[in-house]
Write an enzyme that holds these catalytic residues in place. Structure first.
Site, PDB file in Angstrom:
ATOM      1  N   PRO A   2       0.872  -1.251  -0.279  1.00 17.11           N
ATOM      2  CA  PRO A   2      -0.059   0.030  -0.071  1.00 17.11           C
ATOM      3  C   PRO A   2       0.787   1.301   0.044  1.00 17.11           C
ATOM      4  CG  PRO A   2      -0.315  -1.375   2.213  1.00 17.11           C
ATOM      5  CD  PRO A   2       0.704  -2.028   1.264  1.00 17.11           C
ATOM      6  N   GLU A   3       0.342   2.247  -0.830  1.00 15.08           N
ATOM      7  CA  GLU A   3       0.971   3.686  -0.833  1.00 15.08           C
ATOM      8  C   GLU A   3      -0.168   4.355  -0.658  1.00 15.08           C
ATOM      9  OE1 GLU A   3       3.744   4.063  -3.950  1.00 15.08           O
ATOM     10  OE2 GLU A   3       4.508   1.979  -4.133  1.00 15.08           O
ATOM     11  N   LYS A  61       1.022   7.541   4.234  1.00 17.74           N
ATOM     12  CA  LYS A  61       0.745   6.391   4.355  1.00 17.74           C
ATOM     13  C   LYS A  61      -0.021   5.952   5.783  1.00 17.74           C
ATOM     14  CE  LYS A  61       4.557   4.894   1.321  1.00 17.74           C
ATOM     15  NZ  LYS A  61       5.890   3.785   1.372  1.00 17.74           N
ATOM     16  N   ARG A 266      15.183  -1.732  -3.784  1.00 15.14           N
ATOM     17  CA  ARG A 266      13.779  -1.891  -4.257  1.00 15.14           C
ATOM     18  C   ARG A 266      14.020  -1.834  -5.867  1.00 15.14           C
ATOM     19  NH1 ARG A 266      10.342  -0.084  -0.755  1.00 15.14           N
ATOM     20  NH2 ARG A 266       8.700  -1.220  -1.864  1.00 15.14           N
TER      21      ARG A 266
END
Ligand SMILES: [Zn+2]
Length: 276
Positions: A2-3, A61, A266
């Site tokens: 989730p962002e 977030k 990432r």
């Protein structure tokens, strides 16, 4: 994972389901203790039971849930981590998979915090003084809530020789932008994610700002209904142009293959032809 758009979905769901409702009881999963730290699961449940949902704010977030208990404000700081979700069920049966906390509401429905991987957080904030929580105080402006101040963004990028992709994921620069939306935005802005942040011109920074807002807004507009599926889940559709599409043809030039590289541990996806 989730962002900002997925957390915005959670904020809207929570407002719709819980605002104005009282929590009659809370059941927590003792094995998920780390979600509630520094409180123990037991203390967490005891402190929340009887509270009323007053409102939900989102910064980046983070979800800032304002509760009221015995006439006093109480805060709940919620972070979805990697796999956290808020899910509503009618009644006590039908518990969703990986429910870690179940909040029984005064209308008979139950609100669950489900989290497969246990990187989510539910933290009590005494007096709802969220600004006193260091991780909240450290957040930069939320792009959707506050817009993007170009001078401020230019200053943040200008101070850093980190790759621009890594820099725009810093929550002090653009709160809520994470790995997926950073790749998507730089593709839209036609900027090579490997370029040093302080190498971008003012015009390029303006393109990045426009692109960040556009990709976030598109995603917020796309997420509807009561339950959300994250792109990493088995069988989920991939609505993104670049993310997790290594080896496919670039959707803009139709010629180069989308590349995957690793930056700051990432994955980054980009088109070596379109992004300069
Ligand atoms: Zn391309």
């Amino acid at each position: 994972m989730p962002e900002l758009p997925e957390v915005e979905f959670a904020a809207r769901s929570l407002r719709r389901w819980a605002e104005g409702h009282q929590i009659e009881g809370v059941a927590v999963e003792p094995k998920a203790a780390r979600i509630f730290r520094p409180a123990t699961p037991r203390t967490f449940a005891k402190r929340i039971a009887g509270a009323r949902f007053e409102g939900v704010r989102r910064i980046g977030k983070h979800l800032l849930v304002a509760l009221e208990r015995d006439g006093a404000p109480l805060g709940l700081l919620a972070h979805l981590g990697m796999t956290g979700k808020w899910v509503l069920r009618d009644g006590d049966d039908d518990v969703p998979r990986f429910s870690r906390a179940a909040f029984r509401l005064d209308d008979g429905r139950t609100l669950h915090f489900s989290d497969l991987r246990l990187f989510g957080r539910l933290r009590l904030v005494p007096g709802a003084r969220f600004e006193a929580v260091p991780e909240v105080a450290a957040l930069g402006p939320d792009p959707i809530d506050a817009g993007i101040d170009l001078a401020r963004l230019a200053a943040s990028l200008g101070r850093s020789r980190l790759a621009v992709k890594v820099r725009i994921m810093d929550q002090a620069v653009l709160a809520g932008v994470g790995n997926i939306y950073a790749s998507e935005a730089l593709f839209r802005a036609r900027i090579d994610p490997r370029r040093p942040a302080n190498d971008l011109s003012r015009a390029e920074i303006a393109r990045v700002a426009e692109a960040v807002l556009a990709v976030l807004r598109e995603s917020i507009a796309r997420d509807e209904g009561d339950e959300i599926t994250y792109v990493e889940e088995p069988g989920a559709a991939n609505p993104f142009r670049m993310y997790d599409r290594a080896g496919e043809r670039c959707p803009r030039c139709g010629q180069a293959e989308i590349q995957r590289i690793v930056q700051a541990q990432r994955s980054t996806f980009f088109c070596p032809r379109c992004q300069r």
